[in-house]
Design a protein around this motif. Sequence first.
Motif, PDB file in Angstrom:
ATOM      1  N   LYS A   1       0.776  -1.331   0.006  1.00 50.70           N
ATOM      2  CA  LYS A   1       0.054  -0.061   0.011  1.00 50.70           C
ATOM      3  C   LYS A   1       0.878   1.121   0.091  1.00 50.70           C
ATOM      4  O   LYS A   1       0.417   2.473   0.089  1.00 50.70           O
ATOM      5  CB  LYS A   1      -1.075  -0.160   1.214  1.00 50.70           C
ATOM      6  CG  LYS A   1      -1.918  -1.136   1.303  1.00 50.70           C
ATOM      7  CD  LYS A   1      -2.771  -0.988   2.387  1.00 50.70           C
ATOM      8  CE  LYS A   1      -3.879  -2.381   2.412  1.00 50.70           C
ATOM      9  NZ  LYS A   1      -4.545  -2.405   3.810  1.00 50.70           N
ATOM     10  N   ASN A   2       2.165   1.171   0.150  1.00 51.60           N
ATOM     11  CA  ASN A   2       2.858   2.419   0.142  1.00 51.60           C
ATOM     12  C   ASN A   2       3.195   3.013  -1.062  1.00 51.60           C
ATOM     13  O   ASN A   2       2.963   2.404  -2.168  1.00 51.60           O
ATOM     14  CB  ASN A   2       4.379   1.969   0.749  1.00 51.60           C
ATOM     15  CG  ASN A   2       4.420   1.428   2.278  1.00 51.60           C
ATOM     16  OD1 ASN A   2       3.695   1.680   3.052  1.00 51.60           O
ATOM     17  ND2 ASN A   2       5.475   0.512   2.219  1.00 51.60           N
ATOM     18  N   LEU A   3       3.133   4.342  -1.280  1.00 53.34           N
ATOM     19  CA  LEU A   3       3.477   4.903  -2.228  1.00 53.34           C
ATOM     20  C   LEU A   3       5.006   5.030  -2.872  1.00 53.34           C
ATOM     21  O   LEU A   3       5.677   5.160  -2.019  1.00 53.34           O
ATOM     22  CB  LEU A   3       2.800   6.459  -2.364  1.00 53.34           C
ATOM     23  CG  LEU A   3       1.559   6.679  -1.605  1.00 53.34           C
ATOM     24  CD1 LEU A   3       0.994   8.085  -1.813  1.00 53.34           C
ATOM     25  CD2 LEU A   3       0.502   5.975  -2.401  1.00 53.34           C
ATOM     26  N   LYS A   4       5.021   4.785  -4.254  1.00 48.68           N
ATOM     27  CA  LYS A   4       6.569   4.905  -4.757  1.00 48.68           C
ATOM     28  C   LYS A   4       6.477   5.369  -5.889  1.00 48.68           C
ATOM     29  O   LYS A   4       5.800   5.267  -6.878  1.00 48.68           O
ATOM     30  CB  LYS A   4       6.824   3.240  -4.761  1.00 48.68           C
ATOM     31  CG  LYS A   4       6.783   2.381  -3.442  1.00 48.68           C
ATOM     32  CD  LYS A   4       7.494   0.924  -3.934  1.00 48.68           C
ATOM     33  CE  LYS A   4       7.338   0.136  -2.694  1.00 48.68           C
ATOM     34  NZ  LYS A   4       7.796  -1.272  -2.671  1.00 48.68           N
ATOM     35  N   TRP A   5       7.673   6.098  -6.179  1.00 47.71           N
ATOM     36  CA  TRP A   5       7.967   6.570  -7.485  1.00 47.71           C
ATOM     37  C   TRP A   5       9.361   7.135  -7.445  1.00 47.71           C
ATOM     38  O   TRP A   5      10.205   6.999  -6.290  1.00 47.71           O
ATOM     39  CB  TRP A   5       7.260   8.015  -7.795  1.00 47.71           C
ATOM     40  CG  TRP A   5       7.405   9.122  -6.987  1.00 47.71           C
ATOM     41  CD1 TRP A   5       8.180  10.187  -7.320  1.00 47.71           C
ATOM     42  CD2 TRP A   5       6.845   9.573  -5.774  1.00 47.71           C
ATOM     43  NE1 TRP A   5       8.294  11.153  -6.344  1.00 47.71           N
ATOM     44  CE2 TRP A   5       7.366  10.712  -5.404  1.00 47.71           C
ATOM     45  CE3 TRP A   5       5.749   8.927  -4.927  1.00 47.71           C
ATOM     46  CZ2 TRP A   5       6.921  11.477  -4.157  1.00 47.71           C
ATOM     47  CZ3 TRP A   5       5.255   9.603  -3.753  1.00 47.71           C
ATOM     48  CH2 TRP A   5       5.945  10.983  -3.471  1.00 47.71           C
ATOM     49  N   LYS A   6      10.119   7.344  -8.573  1.00 51.60           N
ATOM     50  CA  LYS A   6      11.403   7.674  -8.882  1.00 51.60           C
ATOM     51  C   LYS A   6      11.569   9.020  -9.384  1.00 51.60           C
ATOM     52  O   LYS A   6      10.874   9.503 -10.159  1.00 51.60           O
ATOM     53  CB  LYS A   6      11.922   6.700 -10.017  1.00 51.60           C
ATOM     54  CG  LYS A   6      12.119   5.215  -9.228  1.00 51.60           C
ATOM     55  CD  LYS A   6      12.736   4.269 -10.269  1.00 51.60           C
ATOM     56  CE  LYS A   6      13.036   2.955  -9.829  1.00 51.60           C
ATOM     57  NZ  LYS A   6      13.797   2.136 -10.454  1.00 51.60           N
ATOM     58  N   TYR A   7      12.498   9.663  -9.221  1.00 51.48           N
ATOM     59  CA  TYR A   7      12.889  11.028  -9.629  1.00 51.48           C
ATOM     60  C   TYR A   7      14.325  10.993 -10.385  1.00 51.48           C
ATOM     61  O   TYR A   7      15.268  10.721  -9.619  1.00 51.48           O
ATOM     62  CB  TYR A   7      13.153  12.019  -8.380  1.00 51.48           C
ATOM     63  CG  TYR A   7      13.313  13.254  -8.692  1.00 51.48           C
ATOM     64  CD1 TYR A   7      12.915  14.274  -9.893  1.00 51.48           C
ATOM     65  CD2 TYR A   7      14.306  14.069  -7.779  1.00 51.48           C
ATOM     66  CE1 TYR A   7      13.512  15.230  -9.955  1.00 51.48           C
ATOM     67  CE2 TYR A   7      14.826  15.323  -7.999  1.00 51.48           C
ATOM     68  CZ  TYR A   7      14.399  16.070  -9.061  1.00 51.48           C
ATOM     69  OH  TYR A   7      14.772  17.299  -9.293  1.00 51.48           O
ATOM     70  N   GLN A   8      14.451  11.211 -11.652  1.00 47.45           N
ATOM     71  CA  GLN A   8      15.447  11.469 -12.246  1.00 47.45           C
ATOM     72  C   GLN A   8      16.314  12.900 -12.158  1.00 47.45           C
ATOM     73  O   GLN A   8      15.772  13.931 -12.487  1.00 47.45           O
ATOM     74  CB  GLN A   8      15.692  11.188 -13.670  1.00 47.45           C
ATOM     75  CG  GLN A   8      16.959  10.943 -14.378  1.00 47.45           C
ATOM     76  CD  GLN A   8      17.665   9.631 -14.093  1.00 47.45           C
ATOM     77  OE1 GLN A   8      17.041   8.695 -13.793  1.00 47.45           O
ATOM     78  NE2 GLN A   8      18.720  10.000 -13.547  1.00 47.45           N
ATOM     79  N   ASP A   9      17.261  12.914 -11.268  1.00 53.19           N
ATOM     80  CA  ASP A   9      17.731  14.252 -11.002  1.00 53.19           C
ATOM     81  C   ASP A   9      19.258  14.393 -11.806  1.00 53.19           C
ATOM     82  O   ASP A   9      20.001  14.043 -11.185  1.00 53.19           O
ATOM     83  CB  ASP A   9      18.068  14.625  -9.429  1.00 53.19           C
ATOM     84  CG  ASP A   9      18.232  15.943  -9.099  1.00 53.19           C
ATOM     85  OD1 ASP A   9      18.108  16.830 -10.051  1.00 53.19           O
ATOM     86  OD2 ASP A   9      19.171  16.040  -8.016  1.00 53.19           O
ATOM     87  N   LYS A  10      19.154  14.715 -12.895  1.00 52.76           N
ATOM     88  CA  LYS A  10      20.430  14.942 -13.725  1.00 52.76           C
ATOM     89  C   LYS A  10      21.242  13.312 -13.916  1.00 52.76           C
ATOM     90  O   LYS A  10      20.439  12.289 -14.236  1.00 52.76           O
ATOM     91  CB  LYS A  10      21.517  15.932 -13.165  1.00 52.76           C
ATOM     92  CG  LYS A  10      20.801  17.353 -13.340  1.00 52.76           C
ATOM     93  CD  LYS A  10      21.691  18.323 -12.541  1.00 52.76           C
ATOM     94  CE  LYS A  10      21.157  19.464 -12.652  1.00 52.76           C
ATOM     95  NZ  LYS A  10      21.906  20.677 -11.790  1.00 52.76           N
TER      96      LYS A  10
END
Length: 513
Positions: A134-143
């Motif tokens: 149920k946890n929310l997950k995502w990725k962030y490409q930072d350069k």
Amino acid sequence: MNGELLAERLVEYAKQHLHLNECDTVFVRNSLLSEFGLYNEFDGKADFSDIKTLDVPDVLNKEITEFALEHGLTDAESAERYCAKIFGMLTPLPSVINKEFFQIKEEKDAQSACNYLYDISVKNGYIQKTAISKNLKWKYQDKANCLEITVNLSKPEKNNKEIAKLLTAPQTKKYPMCALCKENEGFSGTPTHPPRQNLRTIKMTLGGEKWFMQYSPYAYYDEHCIVINEKHTPMKVDGSTPDKLLDFVDLLPNYFIGSNASLPIIGGSILNHEHFQGGLHKLPMYYAGYKKMLSSKKYPQLKIGVLDWYNSVIQCEGTDKKAISAFMQEVIEEWKNFSCPECEILSESNGVRHNSLSPICSKTGDKYIFSAIFRNNRTDERFPDGIFHVHPEYQNIKSEGIGLIEAMGLFILPGRLKRQLDSIENILCGKMKYSEEEINEEQNDLYIHRGMIQKLISEGMAVNKEDAHRRVEDYVNRVCAGILDNTAVFKHDAVGEAGFAKLLKKLNLCECE
């Protein structure tokens, strides 16, 4: 629920998923019947076809709870503990688990052995797979780097000041002394201590000491394991630490292993019991490249460099285990007493130590990869929560200490954010009324986010909910990157570069041409 039928369903589940030996079937059935206050096995016809398809024991937990409540075997408050008790009865004894684990490792490989323990830990309900999903997950490409961000709906926020108290709190006769002690294996739990009757651990020797491995019940990533000293002894990162980590990756080269820094603010949430964290997942820092390469006359066989990462990190690679250990011991000892006032780094003040580091080790083939993240927990009037801690402008998103896992790029954000960020999105797209006067009241759920809301609105309202979600998520992404910059002891500027160079010189490391 028919009690005899429930017992039979549990026996069938144990056969299918928990490696119940046919020789033990009658014994386990009778143990369950006795626990339920029954004296006869089920003599009707039943369809057990659903048992084979169960990935988690949730259905059976519900059946156990309903039966136990109906027959006065437990109350609502203790139902979770009662379910853990039943599944503890169905799970092989620790001695059987350890024998099978090392036999599988010898006959197949380390990952197959870990699969065995992990699967049992999921199927007996110790690992809370349903809650984790149920946890929310995502990725962030930072350069060049990528961050992983989760909103953890099962992990309560902890206060840094309360965490710090654990380190100096007087030891009591409490049993088990803490949530990590070896005495938790099989412990029935109390209203203030979670049940651990379904916990199983693997014994090992690290650095000549007795340790054990278990999985985290609320995993932050794939096969998140905790490796724990059998002695209830405070966290430490010293000259003995590298050998322990290196021994672990020799035993289980499929996993990485690392230690939180051993001081409040920059350490983990449990400082009174030495432990490491590891697992199968490769955290974002693993993929960071080198910012600069270094050479050492003393250790020419090692590849050494500074990582291109938010935090200040030295990494070395090589096949010479003794050289890796010796080099990292020097790094640990040198950093312990290192000061650089121009970077606001003081090794101690008024007799209180401030420097520690997070060491991390993994192994690929015959090559060891060992990293050290430099940490400092100083505070001052400007930053009373920590100079290298989350700065005030970001604490609405994350106020807890940044430990090993987050320093490596995986953020575990508090569950309250699911509700709060959704409200902010609704404000931003006009679905929810916004009153600056109401939000400025401290009891308002969005009070801590008032600055964030004002900033987002000042940039213009969102065209719809999807646009609002994108903007709010982007805000959180940038905050997480900013937090890691806060925790870097050597900033990415001229002063920080000069300070890092000063440390490298003390370590007799030269920048490669």
